[in-house]
Design a protein around this motif. Structure first.
Motif, PDB file in Angstrom:
ATOM      1  N   UNK B  94      -3.284   9.666  11.302  1.00 21.20           N
ATOM      2  CA  UNK B  94      -2.353   8.549  11.119  1.00 21.20           C
ATOM      3  C   UNK B  94      -2.738   7.365  11.977  1.00 21.20           C
ATOM      4  N   UNK B  95      -3.080   7.637  13.224  1.00 15.98           N
ATOM      5  CA  UNK B  95      -3.459   6.567  14.144  1.00 15.98           C
ATOM      6  C   UNK B  95      -4.746   5.884  13.679  1.00 15.98           C
ATOM      7  N   UNK B  96      -5.691   6.704  13.188  1.00  9.72           N
ATOM      8  CA  UNK B  96      -6.951   6.137  12.697  1.00  9.72           C
ATOM      9  C   UNK B  96      -6.694   5.228  11.502  1.00  9.72           C
ATOM     10  N   UNK B  97      -5.794   5.679  10.622  1.00 10.37           N
ATOM     11  CA  UNK B  97      -5.472   4.843   9.460  1.00 10.37           C
ATOM     12  C   UNK B  97      -4.817   3.548   9.931  1.00 10.37           C
ATOM     13  N   UNK B  98      -3.984   3.656  10.967  1.00  5.71           N
ATOM     14  CA  UNK B  98      -3.341   2.450  11.499  1.00  5.71           C
ATOM     15  C   UNK B  98      -4.399   1.477  12.018  1.00  5.71           C
ATOM     16  N   UNK B  99      -5.399   1.996  12.725  1.00  4.44           N
ATOM     17  CA  UNK B  99      -6.458   1.117  13.236  1.00  4.44           C
ATOM     18  C   UNK B  99      -7.225   0.477  12.075  1.00  4.44           C
ATOM     19  N   UNK B 100      -7.542   1.286  11.056  1.00  3.02           N
ATOM     20  CA  UNK B 100      -8.244   0.762   9.885  1.00  3.02           C
ATOM     21  C   UNK B 100      -7.447  -0.344   9.214  1.00  3.02           C
ATOM     22  N   UNK B 101      -6.134  -0.117   9.107  1.00  2.28           N
ATOM     23  CA  UNK B 101      -5.266  -1.122   8.512  1.00  2.28           C
ATOM     24  C   UNK B 101      -5.287  -2.399   9.350  1.00  2.28           C
ATOM     25  N   UNK B 102      -5.288  -2.202  10.672  1.00  3.56           N
ATOM     26  CA  UNK B 102      -5.342  -3.360  11.570  1.00  3.56           C
ATOM     27  C   UNK B 102      -6.641  -4.131  11.372  1.00  3.56           C
ATOM     28  N   UNK B 103      -7.754  -3.404  11.150  1.00  4.38           N
ATOM     29  CA  UNK B 103      -9.037  -4.070  10.877  1.00  4.38           C
ATOM     30  C   UNK B 103      -8.902  -4.981   9.658  1.00  4.38           C
ATOM     31  N   UNK B 104      -8.194  -4.478   8.642  1.00  4.56           N
ATOM     32  CA  UNK B 104      -7.961  -5.304   7.458  1.00  4.56           C
ATOM     33  C   UNK B 104      -7.138  -6.523   7.806  1.00  4.56           C
ATOM     34  N   UNK B 105      -6.124  -6.311   8.666  1.00  3.69           N
ATOM     35  CA  UNK B 105      -5.290  -7.436   9.103  1.00  3.69           C
ATOM     36  C   UNK B 105      -6.140  -8.486   9.823  1.00  3.69           C
ATOM     37  N   UNK B 106      -7.058  -8.030  10.669  1.00  5.06           N
ATOM     38  CA  UNK B 106      -7.934  -8.960  11.394  1.00  5.06           C
ATOM     39  C   UNK B 106      -8.731  -9.808  10.399  1.00  5.06           C
ATOM     40  N   UNK B 107      -9.265  -9.154   9.357  1.00  8.35           N
ATOM     41  CA  UNK B 107      -9.963  -9.911   8.312  1.00  8.35           C
ATOM     42  C   UNK B 107      -9.078 -11.026   7.764  1.00  8.35           C
ATOM     43  N   UNK B 108      -7.852 -10.630   7.371  1.00  4.75           N
ATOM     44  CA  UNK B 108      -6.929 -11.595   6.775  1.00  4.75           C
ATOM     45  C   UNK B 108      -6.593 -12.713   7.744  1.00  4.75           C
ATOM     46  N   UNK B 109      -6.403 -12.342   9.010  1.00  8.93           N
ATOM     47  CA  UNK B 109      -6.043 -13.332  10.028  1.00  8.93           C
ATOM     48  C   UNK B 109      -7.173 -14.346  10.216  1.00  8.93           C
ATOM     49  N   UNK B 110      -8.402 -13.827  10.353  1.00  8.39           N
ATOM     50  CA  UNK B 110      -9.556 -14.721  10.550  1.00  8.39           C
ATOM     51  C   UNK B 110      -9.715 -15.650   9.348  1.00  8.39           C
ATOM     52  N   UNK B 111      -9.490 -15.095   8.160  1.00  8.15           N
ATOM     53  CA  UNK B 111      -9.684 -15.880   6.941  1.00  8.15           C
ATOM     54  C   UNK B 111      -8.628 -16.974   6.816  1.00  8.15           C
ATOM     55  N   UNK B 112      -7.353 -16.618   7.086  1.00  8.25           N
ATOM     56  CA  UNK B 112      -6.295 -17.612   6.883  1.00  8.25           C
ATOM     57  C   UNK B 112      -6.126 -18.538   8.087  1.00  8.25           C
ATOM     58  N   UNK B 113      -6.139 -17.983   9.288  1.00  4.15           N
ATOM     59  CA  UNK B 113      -5.879 -18.791  10.473  1.00  4.15           C
ATOM     60  C   UNK B 113      -7.011 -19.770  10.764  1.00  4.15           C
ATOM     61  N   UNK B 114      -8.268 -19.288  10.624  1.00  4.59           N
ATOM     62  CA  UNK B 114      -9.405 -20.141  10.962  1.00  4.59           C
ATOM     63  C   UNK B 114     -10.079 -20.733   9.740  1.00  4.59           C
ATOM     64  N   UNK B 115      -9.615 -20.353   8.556  1.00  4.02           N
ATOM     65  CA  UNK B 115     -10.203 -20.903   7.344  1.00  4.02           C
ATOM     66  C   UNK B 115     -11.641 -20.471   7.116  1.00  4.02           C
ATOM     67  N   UNK B 116     -12.030 -19.322   7.695  1.00  2.00           N
ATOM     68  CA  UNK B 116     -13.385 -18.824   7.456  1.00  2.00           C
ATOM     69  C   UNK B 116     -13.450 -18.270   6.028  1.00  2.00           C
TER      70      UNK B 116
END
Lengths: 368, 313, 333
Positions: B94-116
């Motif tokens: 469960x924790x590993x899946x949470x980290x993986x999900x967070x990795x996806x969130x980081x992608x989304x954050x970098x894409x939307x926040x910084x416009x990359x």
């Protein structure tokens, strides 16, 4: 602009900072090691009972033509091209085997599992494999055994109970001893050396490195193991990594060991092009054909490898014999066609013999 | 118009799939058996989970190349949390899946926040996440899981592979979400015209972050299933998965430019690719021959649809 | 991806002569300056830690080690600037290298062995370019398919044999005219040639227009179809040259493609400042980026970063460079 420079700077500082803490990395795995005696006295091998698997309800195959598929780690590299030659040679000699080689173009555990699974469904009689991962491949091989298929490994093993026999090209501690002894002869017993390997996740290489490290510590304590670098299965990267090692250590490094048939010729080329022939020795595992130019011009004194053709040949012979029932649990030796009697060790491993050493005098007699 | 063309591509592809299945069944007696088909379902679950959410990502006009690396990182973490930190296996996964999900969130954050641009952002995280997996694992595999864990990847429920149930549930949920909810409509709107979507008051950034987070979750879930199927962890797991998933999505008729596509299309695309791989192998064609045919078919299928649409337009 | 380009306001780089040189340099070549700064910083930092890093032989290794990647990235940059992408370039280089090597060992004159990959590269990419430009199939789809075809076809045809015993005359990458390795010369000359062409020739400059805004380009009479086709063909020729550098470096040619070569080439192009949205960037940046990668790889060995963490460090650096670039561009909008 300034901010971007700052971040880059920060990143560099960070990467430089972590480096000091890192111990010398050898690339060894975490399994226990058993270095051989320095003078080559054979270790007393404790007899082990048969620990391989058995195909369930296998049909009577004696004398019948059997369909066999050979699934190497990947296709497209010289190493497995020659094992495949050996498989074909044995199949032709036996006359009652319809063998083919099929593998992924990438050394990928999932592709390999899927391929084997498909061949189980298609109803082959025998599977030869070289495992990308000993554990990951086990479930699908057990499925093959359960379906009554004869399963024999070569080059890289699976868990013992997932296959019947494994043709071991050389024991890991034997490989380690050959490599380190050869190196010591060339650079002296107090020389320093570095290693170029493929990837950390390749089980065979990690095993051999672990044994090398143990054997060197036991028999040549004055030698210095400088570092191990990773170079994928990529010959240009191997070449660049070897060059960088030469540049970094200069005359402090006396030798490079190549752990794969990709890395060794590339390291030899790096030494040649850097004009370091005679100053930096290259030893390693390699198929003879790519090594011929370097051995002939004297830059490399010797390369080590078992005959990969014989490896495939022996695996095919073992598969036919176990399908016929002539090779059975409890046997101490196995007669593998033109190779003669091979020893069976560790319960269910057929030992191919001592690795061949290719030198100026004999390299032309090999062609693979 | 767009719905009609969409149906068009899917109908063509579905017909191709049927013809293919029949042809392959004639080629090999073992192909069209329940056991083989169910087994193929088991083998395609990981790509399937990732491809379904990849459909969402591509419809928004983005792409996610980091899914294979997230799968690898999750696999490694499952083992490390369980063995090295001593967590119960359920919690570790469960924790590993949470980290993986967070990795996806980081992608989304970098894409939307910084416009990359998504291609670059996920290209960078592809290297980063894979690197973390290698660094954390130190090239060690974690093996020897308790038997109950293998039910997920190697067992059956009611005669059907366990993970296939998960894939089916996932597919139904995703289809409904995309076709019949406000979120689904926002996703299409963002892909069709992001600026217009923004000015019509849709939560563009929030939706995009959610989509990339979901993509991370799907890849992470696939990672745990993969570990259970092959019973070990390796840091190179899932290498190249992103291209397999994108191939299925694109073959399924989702436009790489965004705004158009469906989960059904992706599922048909998956089935076509998997049955080609399996059927051709059973018919005695080697893996490299199959690769050539899949490449030809990908180009051919899109060429046909494009030509068809041009004539109608 | 295309949707984003509608919102993007990135402009093509036009010479703006009214402003001071430094400011012009910064706006026109901002990303290039960042990468040069990063390379210099790396040289200074690692050079202080271990002076051998800056030895002539190590600098030669750094500059020539990734030369074939830098050359391939020139063509890739042009493709990306016109708003497309090519994920098949790694497989293409693998196939062309095998063909070139086979010709060389079969006794054909070396110029045939060198010419074949260039011509065949153009031929293959003519098909790709036609499918992208005239049949209007997205480039990622065509090149994904082409990658699968080339990879599979290579093994089907060669059976996976390695090529060894290459003639000495074939090994052009080992030439050292004026003491400089040929790959470095080829990389520098091709980069400058391409940069000059794209800045000063109408056809070269029109690529930015095609990538930046295809509709507007059309309105001003630029045929984007023909330009896209031309760019793919040029990219094929350059991939052919990259192949020669790749195949003649060592005395063995593997009939497998270096793993992830296409990703490395694309990464060099985009880190070099080529906008994935199309319409901006220069090939100088991509070449610098390829050199930066080689320098990082070398530096990590010199400062003893545990090899386990190598890829994480590289990934982190890429992400930081990209973020820095986005932050740098923001105020301009």
């Amino acid at each position: 602009m300034r901010r971007s420079m700052m971040t880059t700077l920060l990143a560099l500082a960070l990467s430089a900072g972590t480096s000091h803490a890192a111990p010398v990395w050898t690339g060894a795995d975490d399994q226990p090691t058993s270095p051989l005696a320095c003078d080559g006295a054979p270790a007393a091998a404790a007899p082990v009972a048969y620990n391989g698997g058995t195909p369930a309800k296998a049909p009577e195959r004696k004398g019948k033509t059997i369909k066999v598929v050979d699934v190497p780690k990947l296709v497209g590299i010289g190493y497995f091209n020659s094992t495949s030659q050996g498989v074909k040679e044995a199949a032709k000699e036996l006359g009652t085997v319809d063998a083919k080689t099929d593998g992924s173009t990438k050394a990928n555990i999932d592709d390999q599992i899927t391929l084997i699974d498909n061949y189980i469904t298609s109803g082959v009689d025998g599977i030869l494999f070289s495992a990308n991962d000993p554990v990951a491949i086990a479930p699908v091989l057990k499925k093959a055994l359960a379906a009554g298929i004869n399963v024999v490994g070569y080059d890289a093993d699976a868990e013992p109970d997932a296959r019947q026999w494994f043709v071991n090209p050389a024991t890991p501690n034997g490989v380690a001893k050959s490599l380190i002894d050869t190196l010591a002869k060339e650079i002296g017993e107090d020389g320093s050396f570095a290693i170029v390997t493929s990837t950390f996740t390749t089980p065979n290489q990690a095993r051999w490195i672990a044994e090398m490290s143990a054997y060197q510590a036991k028999c040549y304590p004055k030698m210095t193991w400088l570092e191990t670098v990773e170079a994928q299965e990529d010959n240009i990267l191997s070449f660049n990594q070897a060059n960088t090692l030469i540049n970094k250590y200069g005359s402090d490094m006396k030798g490079i060991i190549g752990m794969t048939s990709v890395a060794t010729p590339a390291a030899a080329d790096a030494v040649t092009q850097a004009g370091q022939c005679g100053k930096v020795s290259v030893v390693g595992l390699a198929t003879p054909n790519p090594m011929k130019p370097y051995i002939k011009d004297g830059c490399v004194k010797s390369a080590i490898l078992w005959s990969t053709v014989d490896l495939g040949y022996a695996a095919m012979q073992a598969l036919r014999a176990s399908a016929d029932g002539t090779l059975k649990p409890g046997d101490k030796t196995f007669k593998a066609g033109r190779l003669g009697e091979l020893q069976i060790i560790n319960g269910s491993q057929i030992l191919l013999g001592s690795p061949a050493v290719f030198t100026k005098d004999n390299v032309d007699t090999f062609d693979f | 118009m767009s719905l009609r063309t969409l149906l068009r591509h899917e109908t063509i592809l579905a017909l191709v799939a049927v013809v293919l299945l029949v042809a392959l069944a004639f080629q090999s007696a073992q192909f069209f058996t329940g056991a083989n088909l169910l087994n193929q379902g088991r083998l395609m679950t990981e790509v399937g989970l990732v491809a379904i959410i990849m459909t969402f990502v591509i419809i928004t006009g983005g792409i996610d190349l980091s899914v294979g690396s997230i799968l690898g990182l999750t696999a490694i973490l499952t083992g490390v949390f369980w063995q090295n930190l001593g967590l119960p296996l359920m919690a570790a996964a469960g924790l590993a899946i949470a980290v993986g999900t967070f990795c996806g969130f980081v992608n989304g954050f970098v894409i939307t926040r910084f416009g990359v641009p998504p291609l670059i952002a996920t290209l960078a995280t592809l290297a980063l996440y894979r690197g973390l997996a290698e660094g954390i694992s130190q090239a060690r595999s974690v093996r020897g899981y308790p038997d109950w864990f293998y039910v997920l990847g190697q067992g059956n429920i009611l005669g059907v592979p366990t993970q296939l149930w998960i894939l089916i549930a996932f597919a139904i949920l995703a289809s409904v979400l995309l076709a019949a909810t406000r979120i689904g409509r926002s996703i299409y709107a963002i892909g069709a015209n992001e600026v217009a979507a923004f000015f019509s008051g849709l939560p563009v950034n929030r939706t995009k972050i959610a989509v990339y987070t979901a993509s991370g979750f799907a890849a992470a879930l696939a990672g745990v299933i993969f570990v259970s199927r092959v019973s070990t962890t390796r840091s190179d797991m899932g290498t190249g998965l992103e291209l397999d998933a994108i191939t299925a999505v694109v073959l399924g008729g989702t436009s790489i430019y965004g705004g158009r596509g469906s989960v059904i299309g992706t599922l048909i695309g998956l089935v076509v690719i998997q049955s080609l791989k399996n059927g051709l192998s059973l018919a005695g064609i080697k893996a490299e021959g199959t690769a050539v045919l899949i490449g030809l078919m990908l180009i051919g299928a899109i060429l046909m649809t494009t030509a068809f649409n041009k004539r109608r337009a | 991806m295309a949707v984003l380009s509608q919102a993007s306001t990135l402009s093509t780089r036009k010479p703006q002569n009214s402003r001071p040189f430094i400011a012009r340099l910064m706006t026109d070549y901002g990303q290039e300056c960042v990468i040069i700064a990063a390379i210099l910083l790396l040289f200074v930092a690692v050079g202080l830690y271990n002076p051998r890093f800056l030895s002539t032989s190590n600098l030669t290794t750094i500059f020539s080690g990734n030369a074939y990647i830098a050359v391939a990235a020139i063509g890739m940059s042009m493709v990306i600037i016109t708003g497309h992408i090519d994920v098949s370039v790694g497989a293409l280089i693998g196939v062309l290298a095998t063909i070139s090597g086979t010709l060389a060992v079969s006794g054909y004159p070396v110029w045939v062995a060198w010419g074949a990959p260039i011509l065949l590269g153009m031929a293959v990419n003519f098909i790709v370019g036609w499918l992208v430009a005239f049949a209007r199939i997205p480039s990622i789809v065509v090149t994904l398919g082409m990658m699968s075809i080339l990879r599979g076809g290579l093994i089907s045809i060669t059976g996976g044999t390695w090529i060894s015993g290459l003639p000495k005359a074939f090994m052009i990458a080992q030439w050292k005219p004026f003491g400089l390795p040929f790959p470095i010369i080829a990389m520098v000359v091709l980069t400058l040639l391409a940069a000059w062409w794209m800045r000063n020739f109408p056809f070269g400059r029109s690529l930015y227009a095609v990538g930046g805004n295809p509709e507007a380009a059309k309105a001003t009479g630029i045929s984007s179809e023909r330009r896209v086709l031309a760019v793919f063909v040029i990219h094929g020729a350059i991939a052919g040259i990259a192949t020669i550098l790749f195949a003649t470096q060592l005395q063995v040619i593997q009939s497998t493609v270096p793993p992830n070569l296409e990703l490395t080439v694309i990464t060099a192009a985009v880190i070099g400042g080529v906008s994935i949205l199309g319409g901006s960037g220069t090939v100088i940046g991509s070449t610098l980026a390829a050199i930066l990668f080689a320098a990082i790889g070398s530096a990590l060995i010199f400062v003893n970063v545990s090899a386990y963490w190598l890829r994480a460090v590289i990934g982190g650096l890429i992400l930081i460079t990209v973020l820095a670039d986005m932050i740098r561009r923001r105020p301009k909008k």
